[in-house]
Enzyme design. Structure first.
Site, mmCIF file in Angstrom:
data_model
loop_
_atom_site.group_PDB
_atom_site.id
_atom_site.type_symbol
_atom_site.label_atom_id
_atom_site.label_comp_id
_atom_site.label_asym_id
_atom_site.label_seq_id
_atom_site.Cartn_x
_atom_site.Cartn_y
_atom_site.Cartn_z
ATOM 1 N N ARG A 136 0.825 -1.203 0.000
ATOM 2 C CA ARG A 136 0.000 0.000 0.000
ATOM 3 C C ARG A 136 0.861 1.257 0.000
ATOM 4 O O ARG A 136 1.905 1.326 0.663
ATOM 5 C CB ARG A 136 -0.920 0.023 1.216
ATOM 6 C CG ARG A 136 -2.027 -1.002 1.187
ATOM 7 C CD ARG A 136 -2.986 -0.792 2.335
ATOM 8 N NE ARG A 136 -3.704 0.483 2.214
ATOM 9 C CZ ARG A 136 -4.488 0.982 3.172
ATOM 10 N NH1 ARG A 136 -4.648 0.329 4.315
ATOM 11 N NH2 ARG A 136 -5.105 2.130 2.980
ATOM 12 N N TYR A 138 0.329 5.728 -0.027
ATOM 13 C CA TYR A 138 -0.561 6.878 -0.077
ATOM 14 C C TYR A 138 -0.584 7.420 -1.504
ATOM 15 O O TYR A 138 0.388 7.263 -2.251
ATOM 16 C CB TYR A 138 -0.071 7.973 0.866
ATOM 17 C CG TYR A 138 -0.221 7.640 2.340
ATOM 18 C CD1 TYR A 138 -1.458 7.298 2.877
ATOM 19 C CD2 TYR A 138 0.868 7.703 3.199
ATOM 20 C CE1 TYR A 138 -1.597 7.006 4.225
ATOM 21 C CE2 TYR A 138 0.740 7.423 4.549
ATOM 22 C CZ TYR A 138 -0.495 7.069 5.042
ATOM 23 O OH TYR A 138 -0.632 6.794 6.384
ATOM 24 N N ASP A 169 -9.733 2.221 17.220
ATOM 25 C CA ASP A 169 -9.401 1.504 15.982
ATOM 26 C C ASP A 169 -8.467 0.313 16.186
ATOM 27 O O ASP A 169 -7.955 -0.244 15.219
ATOM 28 C CB ASP A 169 -8.809 2.471 14.950
ATOM 29 C CG ASP A 169 -7.398 2.929 15.310
ATOM 30 O OD1 ASP A 169 -6.950 2.702 16.458
ATOM 31 O OD2 ASP A 169 -6.730 3.523 14.440
ATOM 32 N N ASP A 174 -1.543 7.404 16.909
ATOM 33 C CA ASP A 174 -0.709 7.982 15.855
ATOM 34 C C ASP A 174 -0.196 9.361 16.251
ATOM 35 O O ASP A 174 -0.873 10.115 16.955
ATOM 36 C CB ASP A 174 -1.505 8.119 14.558
ATOM 37 C CG ASP A 174 -1.940 6.775 13.999
ATOM 38 O OD1 ASP A 174 -1.179 5.803 14.140
ATOM 39 O OD2 ASP A 174 -3.048 6.702 13.418
ATOM 40 N N ASP A 206 -9.625 7.377 15.433
ATOM 41 C CA ASP A 206 -8.208 7.226 15.102
ATOM 42 C C ASP A 206 -7.495 8.541 15.447
ATOM 43 O O ASP A 206 -7.353 9.415 14.607
ATOM 44 C CB ASP A 206 -8.069 6.896 13.610
ATOM 45 C CG ASP A 206 -6.643 6.564 13.202
ATOM 46 O OD1 ASP A 206 -5.754 6.555 14.073
ATOM 47 O OD2 ASP A 206 -6.426 6.329 12.001
#
Length: 296
Positions: A136, A138, A169, A174, A206
């Protein structure tokens, strides 16, 4: 054959181990000298491995890369001073005292590979995320250093009444680090939180803690959300918009944000960190189900 490279990810905190007689901890708001992490003989016992003298007061770590970057086999493992594998999520301390914390870089600024701690693998190494067997990325570079706060966890069984009743989540919290230097995958930075954004991703809460590395030239000028607006004008809006829109090129809806679609201040960010640290402590004590999460 997989290749391996060893690189330093050390922090240099040095506090006497004589302060720690037993592996106990409590969160205590009434004693300012505790810096949110206190030790005494009345609190409940927590894992010796997680709260040992070595883990808290001698957090010297280095990383070992296995495989080639941007492949399915690539892993970044964390090793302690005796070259034993440890978990960046569970074994690197969160608190450094005086309102500062350890932050682990997963995605360096100006890069697009979606790197993350593998919470379901032993020793939770950093790897590149996948979807349907493919790596993956961005759709465009992220403009800040991005990663996690160790020893935090967003509990998926807890609904946050302040953020539309959204559930956690199931990941560590983060961090978006706004300093000028580009970090490295697996680097450990000392940061101070400045603000918090309550992102809601497909119904899940999140958190994004906005912070700055203590090594940044402007770190002493920025101590709360107002300082971000003054010395990094437009940054909070840019962070919110980036995380709101990054899934749109893949045909998904924009992410939403709670708390009035605005960033909360430093005190609120510290509250989020404290609460998610408490959730993590319950997780590693197995007071709540771990599911597929690795606690090693």
């Amino acid at each position: 054959m997989a290749t391996a490279r060893v690189m330093s990810a050390a922090t240099n905190t040095s506090v006497s181990c004589l302060l720690l007689k037993k592996p106990f901890f409590s969160l205590n708001k009434k004693n300012p000298s505790c810096n949110n992490l206190c030790f005494n003989n009345t609190t409940k016992r927590v894992s010796k491995r997680l709260f040992s003298c070595r883990s808290i007061y001698n957090p010297g770590f280095h990383i070992k890369e296995e495989g080639q970057p941007e492949t399915l086999d690539y892993r970044v493992y964390f090793l302690d001073s005796s070259d034993k594998k440890v978990s960046p999520w569970h074994d690197i301390p969160l608190h450094l005292g005086d309102g500062t914390f350890n932050f682990i870089v997963e995605i360096p600024k100006e890069s697009s590979a979606k790197m993350e701690v593998a919470t379901d693998e032993q020793f939770t190494p950093i790897k590149q995320d996948t979807k349907k067997g493919k790596l993956r990325y961005y759709p465009y570079n992220i403009n800040w250093n991005y990663g996690l706060l160790p020893q935090t966890w967003e509990d998926p069984s807890l609904a946050n009444a302040e953020v539309e009743g959204a559930f956690g989540d199931n990941d560590p919290v983060d961090v978006v680090e706004i300093g000028e230097r580009r970090g490295k995958v697996g680097e450990i930075l000392k940061i101070k939180p400045l603000a918090a954004l309550a992102m809601i991703d497909e119904g899940e809460l999140d958190w994004k803690i906005v912070a700055i590395s203590l090594d940044d030239p402007r770190a002493s000028l920025v101590n709360d959300i107002d300082g971000v607006e003054k010395h990094f004008p437009g940054t909070l809006t840019a962070i919110r918009d980036w995380f709101r829109d990054y899934k749109i090129p893949d045909g998904k809806p924009a992410n939403k944000f709670g708390l009035g679609n605005k960033a909360a201040n430093k005190d609120y960010a510290l509250k989020v960190i404290m609460e998610t640290n408490e959730s993590w402590a319950k997780l590693v004590k197995r007071s709540v189900p771990a599911g597929e999460l690795s606690l090693v």
